[in-house]
Design an enzyme around this catalytic site. Structure first.
Site, PDB file in Angstrom:
ATOM      1  N   ASP A   1      -3.122   4.619  -2.257  1.00 51.37           N
ATOM      2  CA  ASP A   1      -4.210   5.160  -1.451  1.00 51.37           C
ATOM      3  C   ASP A   1      -4.640   6.553  -1.935  1.00 51.37           C
ATOM      4  OD1 ASP A   1      -5.657   4.646   1.148  1.00 51.37           O
ATOM      5  OD2 ASP A   1      -4.753   6.576   1.648  1.00 51.37           O
TER       6      ASP A   1
ATOM      7  N   GLU B   1      -6.335   3.804  -5.839  1.00 46.67           N
ATOM      8  CA  GLU B   1      -7.643   3.925  -5.186  1.00 46.67           C
ATOM      9  C   GLU B   1      -8.146   5.327  -5.496  1.00 46.67           C
ATOM     10  OE1 GLU B   1      -9.807   3.934  -0.842  1.00 46.67           O
ATOM     11  OE2 GLU B   1      -8.070   5.159  -1.317  1.00 46.67           O
TER      12      GLU B   1
ATOM     13  N   HIS C   1     -11.361  -3.143   3.135  1.00 44.98           N
ATOM     14  CA  HIS C   1     -11.290  -2.858   4.575  1.00 44.98           C
ATOM     15  C   HIS C   1     -12.046  -1.596   4.967  1.00 44.98           C
ATOM     16  CE1 HIS C   1      -8.469  -0.305   2.591  1.00 44.98           C
ATOM     17  NE2 HIS C   1      -8.260   0.378   3.695  1.00 44.98           N
ATOM     18  N   ASP C   2     -12.676  -0.930   4.014  1.00 46.12           N
ATOM     19  CA  ASP C   2     -13.383   0.325   4.295  1.00 46.12           C
ATOM     20  C   ASP C   2     -14.894   0.176   4.226  1.00 46.12           C
ATOM     21  OD1 ASP C   2     -11.049   1.811   4.579  1.00 46.12           O
ATOM     22  OD2 ASP C   2     -10.967   2.357   2.459  1.00 46.12           O
TER      23      ASP C   2
ATOM     24  N   ASP D   1       0.857  -1.177   0.000  1.00 46.57           N
ATOM     25  CA  ASP D   1       0.000   0.000   0.000  1.00 46.57           C
ATOM     26  C   ASP D   1       0.898   1.232   0.000  1.00 46.57           C
ATOM     27  OD1 ASP D   1      -2.504   1.448   0.446  1.00 46.57           O
ATOM     28  OD2 ASP D   1      -3.193  -0.429   1.353  1.00 46.57           O
TER      29      ASP D   1
END
Ligand code: ISL
Length: 626
Positions: free
Chosen positions: A275, A332, A403-404, A175
């Protein structure tokens, strides 16, 4: 150049304009016909302002007029690549496997579970952040990009993980969180001490301590600005106040980021998930539109989700780091529409290989914290559009959980009996469409949301801040119910491995509550049951890997207009698959009487039926194509 007097039709013809109009329609829940009919199409753009708020039109025009490029024309064929054929698995390290008995997952835990990932059949492991961090946002607040968070282990542990994964044929992507750092990063600490060079690595603004520089809101509640008493200035933080935004207009800062990326690449990693990478270029620091803020929930977002230097920065980053390496990047990119995604991923533009688009994560006019049952007909419409229109020079990501977000099984139905068929339906859709599937840990077990009883059982900074904010205006129980509907902690609950204590995740009390029914849903239980969600995923992944038609094949939907039915063909070089899905909990007539030349390959139900049962999915090979 479009102006307020240009027509809505002209606005929709413009790629950025069409993305913005689509996004407004989806977020407000207004029907497409409203703008697509000739009567409305000929009205001037200014009517949007009248309907939704005047200042919004200026922001739309600014965004539309500042993009000079159009998405490149797609070629007739797809260029193959290993990452297009890969199945990616996301691990949230804190919740995957605890090797040292402290209740937190760690790197050695992941290494121990590599055989499990191999058994499942995945090709790429994406690690959510494992860098040194004070963990205000569980690692998305990085203190040192070249150190490992002690909670997770050491750099040696990481090297072992990377080498072991590679020796098993599993690639590893990291990430990359570079829209912001932690406020405990060396750069920010120096900036606070008055170092001018490092101050310019962030976004500091003058002003009085009582009034933030503008009205932008943070994703994690409240103003996006924090007063820094040491410097007597404000700093921007689109996420938590412990995540100051970096200033991407500073070339030295960019060079340091590229250097760090190359350092990880040289270690042998196989790519980066980036991210909120579309947030790095801020345009102006003018106030955000109140009207847009109401629609999106994130006032100010129009000034940074598609900023003026975004393409330039991403291209430079690619040239300085990724170019010439056998790796891939996935950005993302919240709030970005299809045309913008094309401009970010089209192969000739040299920016990103793939992006995560999130338009299908909620039904129109809904947001994550609304308590509702997700209608899968919207997912069907979304995928038909993307599969047919994204183009052969862009490659889609297939992502439904991360994960969000809460678990998809709970999102679609509150009936626990539907958990398993929904999980299998989602698996089929994800693994038979064109694009790279990203499976989030536990999705392959069909996990559902966690039965949190109280805000004290939650850990996520977003949930806690939102709860405190909501409590200012509503009773506590109501505030908790809202947070519970959308909390990111549902997906962050520990992975469930066995029927042992703490689900085999840890010998100590886990840092977060375990998923419901973990004894039934854990890997150990599912492994031995041939029709479990886990074994279904396994079979699907194996099928996808053995059939290129499921990766590169042309997609053509059938019975498109039939509600609750999602059927399509995937065809490549004479190999043809037919996929049939019931998107509802009702028993439906099977639509495909015409196909008696279908040979069953995989089914989500154990027995055969003339009807399609709740959320039933079947995959067939079509024999004898005429
Ligand atoms: O998940 C979302 C909506 O469903 C998004 O609003 C999400 O919060 C946003 O995409 C940003 O997410 C990423 O950056 C954050 C971090 O907290 C998230 O975990 C990460 O995925 C800040 O680094």
């Amino acid at each position: 150049m479009l102006t307020e007097k240009s027509s809505i039709k002209q606005l929709i013809k413009n790629p950025i304009g069409s993305d913005l109009v689509n996004s407004l329609l989806t977020q407000t829940g207004m029907p497409e016909e409203l703008v697509n009919n000739p009567l409305c199409g000929n009205l001037p753009i200014s009517v949007i302002g009248k309907a939704l708020g005047g200042e919004m039109v200026q922001s739309i025009l600014h965004l539309v007029n500042s993009e000079k490029d159009s998405p490149p024309k797609p070629p007739k064929t797809i260029t193959p690549a290993w990452w297009k054929e890969a199945v990616v698995y996301q691990v949230y390290p804190r919740s995957f496997a605890d090797s040292n008995g402290d209740g937190l997952g760690d790197i050695n835990g992941i290494t121990q579970k590599l055989p499990y990932l191999k058994e499942l059949g995945i090709d790429v492991l994406w690690l959510s952040p494992i860098y040194d961090s004070p963990n205000d946002d569980n690692g998305y607040d990085i203190r040192d990009y070249r150190l490992i968070c002690p909670d997770f282990g050491t750099m040696e542990d990481f090297d072992t993980l990377l080498n072991s994964a590679h020796s098993m044929g599993i690639r590893v992507i990291m990430d990359l969180v570079v829209n912001h750092t932690s406020d405990e990063h060396e750069w920010f600490k120096k900036a606070k001490e008055g170092d001018e060079e490092k101050s310019d690595y962030y976004i500091f603004k003058n002003g009085s301590p009582n009034t933030p520089p503008n009205n932008w809101l943070s994703f994690f509640s409240g103003s996006a600005w924090q007063w820094c008493s040491e410097k007597e200035q404000w700093y921007l933080h689109i996420f938590s106040k412990k995540q100051p935004d970096l200033n991407w207009e500073n070339p030295n800062m960019r060079a340091e980021i590229y250097d760090m990326m190359n350092w990880w690449y040289d270690k042998g990693i196989d790519g980066f998930r980036m991210d909120v990478i579309n947030f790095i270029s801020k345009s102006t620091f003018a106030n955000g539109s109140e009207a847009l803020g109401k629609v999106t929930g994130y006032r100010g977002i129009e000034h940074y989700f598609y900023g003026p230097n975004l393409h330039r920065h991403l291209h430079e980053m690619r040239m300085e780091t990724t170019q010439g390496r056998n790796v891939f990047t996935v950005g993302e990119t919240p709030a970005i529409g299809m045309q913008m995604c094309k401009l970010l991923t089209a192969e000739t533009r040299g920016e990103l290989d793939m992006v995560f688009n999130f338009e299908h994560f909620e039904n129109p006019a809904k947001n994550r914290f609304d308590d509702y049952e997700y209608n899968l007909n919207y997912l069907k419409k979304y995928y038909i559009n993307w599969q047919q229109n994204y183009g052969n020079n862009c490659w889609q990501t297939l992502v439904i959980e991360n994960h969000d977000n809460p678990r998809i099984t709970s999102k679609v139905s509150k009936n626990p009996k539907m958990r398993e068929p929904i999980a299998k339906l989602i698996a089929t859709i994800m693994l038979t469409l064109k694009g790279t599937p990203y499976i989030y840990q536990g999705q392959e077990l069909g996990l559902d949301n966690v039965d949190f009883k109280d805000i004290n059982q939650m850990q996520d900074v977003e949930s806690i801040n939102l709860y405190n904010e909501l409590c200012k205006t509503m009773p506590k129980a109501e505030a908790f119910a809202k947070v519970l509907a959308g909390s990111r902690d549902h997906a962050r609950a520990p992975m469930v491995w066995s029927t042992d204590e703490n689900a085999g995740f840890s010998t100590a009390l886990p840092w977060l509550r375990l998923p419901n029914n973990w004894q039934t849903l854990c890997v150990e239980t599912q492994r031995v049951y041939p029709n479990s969600v886990f074994n279904f995923y396994k079979s699907l992944i194996a099928l996808r890997k053995s059939e290129k038609a499921l990766v590169y094949g042309e997609f053509s939907p059938v019975f498109e207009k039939t509600k609750d039915i999602f059927c399509y063909f995937r065809v490549l070089n004479g190999v043809k698959f037919y996929i049939e899905c019931n998107l509802s909990d009702k028993i439906l007539q099977r639509p495909a009487k015409l196909y008696d030349n279908l040979s069953p390959v995989l089914s989500s139900y154990e027995t055969k039926s003339n009807y399609l049962r709740a959320y039933e999915t079947n995959i067939y090979k079509v024999i004898n194509i005429y």
